[in-house]
Design an enzyme around this catalytic site. Structure first.
Site, PDB file in Angstrom:
ATOM      1  N   SER A  21      -4.708  -3.374   4.319  1.00 34.81           N
ATOM      2  CA  SER A  21      -4.522  -2.208   3.454  1.00 34.81           C
ATOM      3  C   SER A  21      -3.797  -2.632   2.178  1.00 34.81           C
ATOM      4  O   SER A  21      -3.004  -3.575   2.171  1.00 34.81           O
ATOM      5  CB  SER A  21      -3.727  -1.097   4.152  1.00 34.81           C
ATOM      6  OG  SER A  21      -3.267  -0.131   3.220  1.00 34.81           O
TER       7      SER A  21
ATOM      8  N   TYR B   7       4.276   2.831   7.977  1.00 40.10           N
ATOM      9  CA  TYR B   7       2.968   2.249   7.675  1.00 40.10           C
ATOM     10  C   TYR B   7       3.105   1.026   6.775  1.00 40.10           C
ATOM     11  O   TYR B   7       2.546  -0.044   7.057  1.00 40.10           O
ATOM     12  CB  TYR B   7       2.077   3.303   7.013  1.00 40.10           C
ATOM     13  CG  TYR B   7       0.651   2.857   6.801  1.00 40.10           C
ATOM     14  CD1 TYR B   7      -0.270   2.916   7.858  1.00 40.10           C
ATOM     15  CD2 TYR B   7       0.207   2.390   5.573  1.00 40.10           C
ATOM     16  CE1 TYR B   7      -1.585   2.511   7.676  1.00 40.10           C
ATOM     17  CE2 TYR B   7      -1.108   1.980   5.386  1.00 40.10           C
ATOM     18  CZ  TYR B   7      -2.001   2.048   6.443  1.00 40.10           C
ATOM     19  OH  TYR B   7      -3.306   1.644   6.268  1.00 40.10           O
TER      20      TYR B   7
END
Length: 245
Positions: A137, A150
């Site tokens: 990501s 995250y």
């Protein structure tokens, strides 16, 4: 070129799209996710799709799923280590232990469990070797507002990728990372209406077709093992990443 691959988080989103693209390319695909019902529905009528129901946070379940796939396919040529989850956007003092442990359990422990199972098999199979592609990501580089769990786990994945790339050399195991930004899936539909920005405002964000991500992973996995894409970033061209905030 085709081969065998396990894709985690394959019951929805980027994982499901990537599984579809690999199947179209003639690969034997192990689709791994928690929902046996969703996996069975996806695999129906697809002879080269192998359903692997497992929670990536459960190391024993992961090992069993990988063994099941090898029994069916004979070997593991590649894995797309994709399963992940987020959490409600709040500041760190509002994050409870349950939330933190849940995100770490999937995004870090889960990716470790799957990488370990893949590495173990790739090291001992003949011919030896294979490829591990981790989903990092773009949060592995730049955080979103209120995303401590995250972002922390995705930064850790970069360390995992580098370590595996180094440790895998003697066994012909290549490891790379794909960093994805704003791929349009069922989970990102709200980007069109607005996402929180670093200044506290809500703004719509551009997205891209998730199939472009899947095709990039396929390109990485088609390379010979003497060649590795160490890191690649694929993103919606106009999304707020470069200069984010």
């Amino acid at each position: 070129m085709s081969g065998t691959i396990i894709i985690t988080g394959a019951s929805q989103g980027i994982g499901k799209t990537t599984a579809e693209v690999f199947l179209e390319a003639g690969w034997t695909v192990g689709v791994l996710a928690r929902s046996a019902e969703k996996l069975d529905a996806f695999c129906k009528g697809r002879d080269k799709a192998v359903p692997l129901a497992a929670d990536v946070a459960d190391s024993a379940a992961v090992d069993a799923a990988f063994a099941q796939f090898v029994e069916k396919a004979g070997r593991i040529d590649a894995i797309f280590n994709n399963a992940g989850r987020g959490s409600k956007p709040v500041s760190i003092d509002e994050i409870d232990d349950e939330t933190w442990n849940a995100v770490v359990g999937v995004n870090l422990n889960g990716m470790f469990n799957c990488a370990r199972a893949a590495f173990r098999q790739m090291r001992r199979q003949a011919p030896q070797g294979g490829r591990i592609v981790n989903n990092g990501s773009i949060s592995a580089h730049s955080p979103r507002w209120h995303s401590v769990p995250y972002t922390t786990t995705k930064h850790a994945i970069t360390g995992l990728t580098k370590s595996l790339a180094l440790d895998g050399r003697e066994f012909d195991i290549a490891c790379g990372q794909i960093d994805i930004g704003n791929a349009l899936t069922d989970m990102t539909q709200d980007m069109a209406s607005g996402r929180p920005q670093a200044d506290g405002s809500m703004k719509p964000e551009p997205t891209m077709d998730a199939r472009h991500v899947a095709e990039t992973v396929l390109s990485m996995c088609r390379l010979p093992l003497e060649t590795n894409v160490q890191f690649v970033t694929i993103m919606a061209t106009k999304m707020p990443f470069v200069g984010r905030g």
